[in-house]
Design a protein around this motif. Structure first.
Motif, mmCIF file in Angstrom:
data_model
loop_
_atom_site.group_PDB
_atom_site.id
_atom_site.type_symbol
_atom_site.label_atom_id
_atom_site.label_comp_id
_atom_site.label_asym_id
_atom_site.label_seq_id
_atom_site.Cartn_x
_atom_site.Cartn_y
_atom_site.Cartn_z
ATOM 1 N N GLY A 181 0.066 95.058 65.434
ATOM 2 C CA GLY A 181 -0.276 95.651 64.323
ATOM 3 C C GLY A 181 -2.055 96.260 64.181
ATOM 4 N N GLY A 182 -2.955 95.174 64.346
ATOM 5 C CA GLY A 182 -4.232 95.074 63.946
ATOM 6 C C GLY A 182 -4.259 94.330 63.341
ATOM 7 N N SER A 183 -5.914 93.660 63.028
ATOM 8 C CA SER A 183 -5.870 92.245 61.649
ATOM 9 C C SER A 183 -6.630 93.283 60.857
ATOM 10 N N PRO A 184 -6.572 94.640 60.773
ATOM 11 C CA PRO A 184 -6.929 94.618 59.547
ATOM 12 C C PRO A 184 -5.564 95.472 58.676
ATOM 13 N N ARG A 185 -4.188 95.540 58.970
ATOM 14 C CA ARG A 185 -3.619 95.499 58.439
ATOM 15 C C ARG A 185 -2.728 94.446 57.955
ATOM 16 N N ASP A 232 9.345 93.628 64.729
ATOM 17 C CA ASP A 232 10.522 93.057 65.918
ATOM 18 C C ASP A 232 9.609 92.530 66.585
ATOM 19 N N TYR A 233 8.160 93.038 66.978
ATOM 20 C CA TYR A 233 7.728 92.336 68.236
ATOM 21 C C TYR A 233 7.371 90.303 67.342
ATOM 22 N N VAL A 234 7.493 89.958 66.633
ATOM 23 C CA VAL A 234 7.026 88.770 66.162
ATOM 24 C C VAL A 234 7.748 87.989 66.660
#
Length: 172
Positions: free
Chosen positions: A54-58, A86-88
């Motif tokens: 999802g991106g490190s900024p998020r 769900d991904y993790v």
């Protein structure tokens, strides 16, 4: 699964004629480099995986906004998109299965090295013509060079290294 800006930042060539995200070896190396960096940044695999997806900024914003370093608390608070939620666990489940293949009845795949010749091309050449000269087909040439896009070797590259089936480079 690398978006173009991340791929470029990781040193992959992504352009009109080639996209190295399509090359399994190069994209896997880049993905591992990126994931390793994210782990170094967060010191926690769940956060590293969430940031990869999802991106490190998020992830950084979620930690700062909610003042917690507990990944699952952030999930419960709705800090991430459903896709990341769900991904993790999916990634973790896959890793568990792969490290415990015998429990799940999954054998170790036989590693069959793809043998190929390399030729250097000073000028762009049509893939169908190369395949014909090499005594192979376009699908085989494209499978050996998954980064290539289109019917011509990259015109924006000098001395492009093209892979051909083993033993076929002598025909060219």
């Amino acid at each position: 699964q690398i978006i173009a800006p991340t791929g470029l930042a990781l040193g992959l060539d992504i352009g009109r004629w080639t996209d190295e995200r399509r090359d399994v070896k190069k994209s896997t190396a880049a993905a591992l480099q990126h994931l390793s960096h994210l782990y170094t940044l967060y010191n926690h695999w769940d956060f590293a995986l969430a940031a990869y997806n999802g991106g490190s900024p998020r992830v950084s914003q979620a930690i700062a906004r909610n003042k917690t370093h507990d990944y699952w608390t952030l999930v419960e608070l709705g800090a991430f998109r459903k896709e990341t939620n769900d991904y993790v666990p999916q990634f973790s489940a896959l890793a568990f299965i792969m490290f415990n293949r015998e429990i799940f009845g999954i054998g170790t795949p036989d590693a069959v090295p793809a043998e190929s010749d390399r030729i250097r091309l000073a000028h762009p050449v049509r893939i169908d013509a190369l395949a014909r000269l090499a005594g192979t087909d376009v699908d085989t040439v494209m499978r050996l060079n998954p980064e290539m896009i289109g019917p011509v070797t990259p015109p924006d590259r000098e001395n492009y290294a093209l892979k051909l089936p083993s033993g076929s480079a002598d025909r060219i």
